[in-house]
Design a protein around this motif. Structure first.
Motif, mmCIF file in Angstrom:
data_model
loop_
_atom_site.group_PDB
_atom_site.id
_atom_site.type_symbol
_atom_site.label_atom_id
_atom_site.label_comp_id
_atom_site.label_asym_id
_atom_site.label_seq_id
_atom_site.Cartn_x
_atom_site.Cartn_y
_atom_site.Cartn_z
ATOM 1 N N PHE A 93 -8.612 13.028 4.469
ATOM 2 C CA PHE A 93 -7.539 13.214 5.452
ATOM 3 C C PHE A 93 -6.203 12.811 4.829
ATOM 4 C CE2 PHE A 93 -10.555 12.170 9.268
ATOM 5 C CZ PHE A 93 -11.227 13.363 9.041
ATOM 6 N N ALA A 94 -6.224 11.679 4.123
ATOM 7 C CA ALA A 94 -4.997 11.159 3.525
ATOM 8 C C ALA A 94 -4.396 12.135 2.516
ATOM 9 C CB ALA A 94 -5.274 9.813 2.856
ATOM 10 N N ALA A 95 -5.252 12.828 1.767
ATOM 11 C CA ALA A 95 -4.751 13.773 0.762
ATOM 12 C C ALA A 95 -3.893 14.859 1.416
ATOM 13 C CB ALA A 95 -5.918 14.404 0.003
ATOM 14 N N LEU A 121 6.262 13.486 -6.345
ATOM 15 C CA LEU A 121 5.949 12.906 -5.045
ATOM 16 C C LEU A 121 4.497 13.140 -4.642
ATOM 17 C CD1 LEU A 121 8.160 12.688 -1.963
ATOM 18 C CD2 LEU A 121 5.904 13.671 -1.677
ATOM 19 N N THR A 122 4.101 14.404 -4.555
ATOM 20 C CA THR A 122 2.726 14.710 -4.135
ATOM 21 C C THR A 122 1.713 14.185 -5.136
ATOM 22 O OG1 THR A 122 3.444 16.677 -2.948
ATOM 23 C CG2 THR A 122 1.132 16.564 -3.557
ATOM 24 N N LYS A 123 2.020 14.339 -6.431
ATOM 25 C CA LYS A 123 1.085 13.897 -7.458
ATOM 26 C C LYS A 123 0.861 12.389 -7.388
ATOM 27 C CE LYS A 123 2.481 17.576 -10.650
ATOM 28 N NZ LYS A 123 3.165 17.887 -11.919
ATOM 29 N N THR A 124 1.929 11.633 -7.135
ATOM 30 C CA THR A 124 1.819 10.174 -7.077
ATOM 31 C C THR A 124 0.852 9.733 -5.984
ATOM 32 O OG1 THR A 124 4.069 9.845 -7.905
ATOM 33 C CG2 THR A 124 3.075 8.020 -6.686
ATOM 34 N N PHE A 125 1.063 10.263 -4.785
ATOM 35 C CA PHE A 125 0.225 9.841 -3.660
ATOM 36 C C PHE A 125 -1.192 10.396 -3.758
ATOM 37 C CE2 PHE A 125 4.490 9.294 -1.735
ATOM 38 C CZ PHE A 125 4.376 7.943 -1.436
ATOM 39 N N VAL A 130 -6.969 9.722 -5.069
ATOM 40 C CA VAL A 130 -8.127 10.008 -5.917
ATOM 41 C C VAL A 130 -8.719 8.711 -6.451
ATOM 42 C CG1 VAL A 130 -8.839 11.018 -8.125
ATOM 43 C CG2 VAL A 130 -7.381 12.327 -6.573
ATOM 44 N N VAL A 131 -7.847 7.788 -6.863
ATOM 45 C CA VAL A 131 -8.331 6.493 -7.358
ATOM 46 C C VAL A 131 -9.090 5.764 -6.255
ATOM 47 C CG1 VAL A 131 -7.626 4.217 -8.168
ATOM 48 C CG2 VAL A 131 -6.533 6.251 -9.107
ATOM 49 N N SER A 132 -8.515 5.754 -5.040
ATOM 50 C CA SER A 132 -9.176 5.111 -3.905
ATOM 51 C C SER A 132 -10.531 5.762 -3.628
ATOM 52 C CB SER A 132 -8.282 5.205 -2.664
ATOM 53 O OG SER A 132 -8.923 4.675 -1.529
ATOM 54 N N PHE A 133 -10.572 7.098 -3.699
ATOM 55 C CA PHE A 133 -11.809 7.849 -3.463
ATOM 56 C C PHE A 133 -12.874 7.464 -4.481
ATOM 57 C CE2 PHE A 133 -14.713 11.375 -3.754
ATOM 58 C CZ PHE A 133 -14.796 11.894 -2.466
ATOM 59 N N MET A 134 -12.482 7.422 -5.754
ATOM 60 C CA MET A 134 -13.439 7.131 -6.822
ATOM 61 C C MET A 134 -13.949 5.693 -6.734
ATOM 62 S SD MET A 134 -11.630 9.145 -10.013
ATOM 63 C CE MET A 134 -12.911 8.661 -11.175
ATOM 64 N N ILE A 165 -2.229 0.136 0.752
ATOM 65 C CA ILE A 165 -0.966 -0.015 0.019
ATOM 66 C C ILE A 165 -0.283 1.333 -0.167
ATOM 67 C CG2 ILE A 165 0.027 -0.624 -2.222
ATOM 68 C CD1 ILE A 165 -2.143 -2.824 -2.393
ATOM 69 N N MET A 166 -1.059 2.347 -0.545
ATOM 70 C CA MET A 166 -0.490 3.682 -0.740
ATOM 71 C C MET A 166 0.075 4.233 0.568
ATOM 72 S SD MET A 166 -0.575 4.318 -3.906
ATOM 73 C CE MET A 166 -0.030 6.024 -3.818
ATOM 74 N N PHE A 167 -0.614 3.983 1.671
ATOM 75 C CA PHE A 167 -0.114 4.444 2.968
ATOM 76 C C PHE A 167 1.176 3.724 3.342
ATOM 77 C CE2 PHE A 167 -3.956 6.743 4.536
ATOM 78 C CZ PHE A 167 -3.282 7.833 5.048
#
Length: 278
Positions: A93-95, A121-125, A130-134, A165-167
């Motif tokens: 959902f976050a992606a 911008l999009t790549k950063t988030f 992706v890191v959170s997912f993995m 943190i990302m959110f």
């Protein structure tokens, strides 16, 4: 009659017998929402909404596994499936949330108002997502093995904190963009087809729901097997299932599909199209 059974020896996967009725109810809720998302996705061809729809599939599978576990509390398969799929659905959902902000900025021609250069911008988030997912996906597998369960929970907490943190950073980025746009609106800001304020409010609402859910899951894992959340099933349905279904409902009602444009179709991969901005 369903009963609580050990997985190995005196090690129990569950602290209660999962409710079959609650699982079926949420399967139906998420199934209906997911089907509606794919219908809207087909009509709008908004590829940045694909992760959101797939996240709905994750939720359906996760709650189906909980229903399966009702009569199989000693089986590792339904436990691990519900753990992984319910944990990872919101990451997808976050992606879509992150990519939608990039679409809003591009469609209003307000790249100069972005806190982060638009090409990053999009790549950063999404990379943070992706890191959170993995991290969460890898740790979820450890949680189902008795000897590594504590390590798995600790790693999941790290993954969830990355998401929170990302959110938080995403909300700050969105607010900065909104303030700058209100002070110095671009010509695209007056285009009624974009309706950028409504879409930003959608992002704020969904971000808030996912953040609350992630904070709850952090508390759940910090408190451990004997903590209140993991010993009372209702907390999962109130602070995770219900909030994520509301996120899907909001996305349906204020669907950002109108932000889709042919020259932005490959934003997720960062590829450039002729005449596009990528």
């Amino acid at each position: 009659m369903a009963k609580l059974e050990p997985y190995k020896g005196d090690y129990y996967l569950w602290q209660y017998v999962p409710s079959l009725g609650a699982a079926v109810f949420f399967i139906l809720l998420f199934l209906g929402a997911t089907i509606t998302h794919f219908i809207k996705l087909t009509r709008s061809r908004a590829r940045f909404c694909i992760p959101f729809a797939i996240g709905g599939i994750f939720e359906v599978v996760g709650y189906a596994a909980r229903g399966w576990a009702h009569n199989n509390t000693g089986s590792i398969m339904p436990y691990s499936m519900q753990s992984v799929f319910i944990l990872l659905g919101p990451v997808l959902f976050a992606a879509s949330v992150y990519m939608t902000l990039g679409r809003i900025i591009r469609n209003t021609g307000a790249e100069h108002h972005a806190l982060i250069p638009i090409r990053w911008l999009t790549k950063t988030f999404v990379m943070g997502d992706v890191v959170s997912f993995m991290v969460q996906g890898g740790a979820a597998g450890l949680m189902v093995s008795g000897s590594s369960a504590n390590l798995g929970r600790s790693i999941v907490i790290v993954g969830l904190l990355i998401q929170v943190i990302m959110f938080g950073f995403f909300v700050v980025t969105s607010l900065v963009f909104q303030i700058r746009m209100q002070r110095h609106p671009t010509p695209g800001a007056w285009d009624g087809r974009v309706d950028w304020r409504t879409h930003l409010h959608l992002l704020y609402g969904v971000s808030f729901l996912i953040m609350v859910r992630s904070i709850f899951r952090v508390a759940e894992y910090v408190l451990g097997n004997d903590g209140y959340p993991l010993t009372h099933e209702w907390t999962l349905y109130v602070f995770d299932g219900s909030l994520m279904w509301l996120s899907m409902l909001f996305w349906i009602i204020w669907h950002p599909g109108k932000l889709s444009r042919p020259d932005m179709d490959l934003e997720m991969t960062g590829l450039r199209q002729p005449g596009g901005n990528m």
